[in-house]
Scaffold this active site. Structure first.
Site, mmCIF file in Angstrom:
data_model
loop_
_atom_site.group_PDB
_atom_site.id
_atom_site.type_symbol
_atom_site.label_atom_id
_atom_site.label_comp_id
_atom_site.label_asym_id
_atom_site.label_seq_id
_atom_site.Cartn_x
_atom_site.Cartn_y
_atom_site.Cartn_z
ATOM 1 N N CYS A 1 48.071 7.330 46.746
ATOM 2 C CA CYS A 1 49.184 8.381 45.375
ATOM 3 C C CYS A 1 50.590 7.045 45.367
ATOM 4 C CB CYS A 1 49.547 8.910 46.481
ATOM 5 S SG CYS A 1 48.091 9.990 46.269
ATOM 6 N N CYS B 1 52.210 22.828 48.509
ATOM 7 C CA CYS B 1 51.652 21.720 47.881
ATOM 8 C C CYS B 1 51.874 21.336 47.202
ATOM 9 C CB CYS B 1 50.247 22.474 47.632
ATOM 10 S SG CYS B 1 49.347 23.437 49.786
ATOM 11 N N SER B 2 51.890 19.351 46.798
ATOM 12 C CA SER B 2 51.779 19.142 45.089
ATOM 13 C C SER B 2 51.049 19.977 43.986
ATOM 14 C CB SER B 2 51.805 17.515 45.313
ATOM 15 O OG SER B 2 50.352 17.514 45.818
ATOM 16 N N HIS C 1 52.650 16.005 40.254
ATOM 17 C CA HIS C 1 51.927 14.696 40.957
ATOM 18 C C HIS C 1 50.518 14.029 40.714
ATOM 19 C CE1 HIS C 1 51.485 11.310 44.004
ATOM 20 N NE2 HIS C 1 50.477 12.671 45.155
#
Length: 400
Positions: free
Chosen positions: A83, A218-219, A348
């Site tokens: 990430c 959550c992303s 994301h």
């Protein structure tokens, strides 16, 4: 030690979300052409490219991008760093300028992840009742379903719960309130994947992914790209006054990995490498947490955001709960965090996130963030974490 200042000259991100009509090259091209136009630059001005893509790391996305927007024979560095991929690509371009190899570089990150589901656990292999050690990790059995989890929601749920166990004050409702803040912030960001405000009851009542993180905590996996054109300070002085006015100084660029510890070297330690990166970044910039006007940090899960308040020095050690409860991290608080909506709302697309965070902070420092503008913003910090592990931090300053 190289002393050349490096500045963000142009920066752009696509709208994050589902883009079934566009492939990786389409999205990357949109971001790159937008960044070039924003900075008043052209491909012929660029001397190096840092190209970030994680899921298709072997495909050479940097060369594919050049075929679309113009090949100039310059070096391309294709990077994949979990990430932290986008932040790493940006750092490649920054380092090339500091090394004196070029006076202008390009960095971009792109990913297509809509519909990808949970990441990090990997496919489960057929299991036998008898386990035999083998391979590099032969001394340590895969933990999924045995003593814990390898899925990212589970890992970061454990990290948040461990923080609460150590310092106290956490609860399911507290973590949900962090998500409530980020979803509220997203309503002012037209480029976010999700721009719907959610009540605390909606967030707590949604599908539980890994306690205490429900789905809105959550992303959001999605498609998207972001790109930045960076320039040396000496080159910037030759450009127009308008380009100089809108340029954003990169006062610190830091990348860290897990330090050696007398402990298991497989389990991720996102706190230590973030603390190390933050310390280096503040020293490099000659600034401290009290100088920051806004922060875009890696809230891959609501539990992660709380822990990183502490890791980034935004509060006293162990004081993350009180810091959040003070209201400091809301857009109208003393130190707004994730005004973009964060990964939980903005989305994301892994490789794009590191540069998208820089885009958000740069937009505020330029005074161009519209309804979500943080008034008087002069210094901002961006942070990303990639399990494995890697941490990228950039500190940005408004042009004088």
């Amino acid at each position: 030690m190289a002393t050349e200042d490096v500045w963000v000259l142009g920066i752009h991100m696509t709208k994050f979300g589902k883009h079934p009509e566009a492939d990786l090259v389409d999205l990357a091209s949109e971001a790159v052409m937008g960044a070039l136009a924003d900075g008043g630059a052209e491909m012929k001005d660029i001397g190096v490219i840092g190209a970030g893509n994680l899921m298709g790391a072997a495909a050479g996305i940097g060369q594919q991008l050049q075929k679309q927007v113009g090949q100039t024979g310059i070096p391309v560095y294709n990077v994949a760093n979990a990430c932290a991929t986008g932040a790493t690509a940006l750092r490649v371009a920054i380092m090339a300028i500091k090394a004196g190899e070029t006076d202008m570089g390009l960095a971009f990150g792109v990913e297509k992840l809509s519909g990808a589901g949970l990441l990090g656990g990997g496919a489960r292999r057929e299991e036998s009742p008898n386990w035999t050690p083998s391979g590099r990790f032969g001394a340590i059995a895969p933990i999924d379903g045995r003593i814990g989890t390898e899925n990212m929601p589970g890992v970061f749920a454990q990290i948040g719960m461990e923080y609460g166990h150590r310092y106290g004050g956490t609860s399911f409702e507290l973590f949900a309130k962090i998500s409530e803040k980020n979803h509220a912030h997203s309503t002012l960001n037209p480029l976010a994947a999700y721009t719907k405000r959610m009540s605390l009851e909606q967030i707590m009542g949604d599908v539980m992914i890994a306690y205490p993180n429900t789905r809105p905590m959550c992303s959001a996996n999605c498609d998207g790209a972001a790109a930045a054109v960076v320039v040396s300070g000496s080159k910037l002085k030759t450009l127009s006054l308008e380009q100089q006015r809108r340029a954003v100084k990169i006062s610190a660029s830091v990348l860290t990995t897990d330090p050696w510890e007398e402990s298991c070297q497989v389990l991720p330690d996102v706190s230590t490498l973030t603390r190390n990166a933050a310390k280096q970044a503040y020293e490099q910039a000659g600034l401290g947490p009290s100088d920051l006007d806004l922060v875009e940090l890696h809230d891959c899960f609501a539990t992660a955001e709380l822990v990183h308040y502490d890791n980034l020095g935004l509060c006293e050690p162990g004081g993350a709960v009180d810091f959040f409860n003070s209201g400091a991290t809301w857009r109208d608080g003393s130190l707004p965090v994730n005004v973009s909506g964060g990964l939980e709302s903005k989305g994301h697309p892994i490789a794009a996130t590191g540069i998208a965070n820089v885009w958000e902070v740069s937009t505020h420092l330029r005074g161009e963030a519209g309804d979500r503008q943080i008034d008087g913003a002069r210094v901002g910090l961006t942070h990303v974490i990639g399990l494995g592990s890697a941490c990228g931090i950039h500190i940005l300053e408004k042009a004088a």
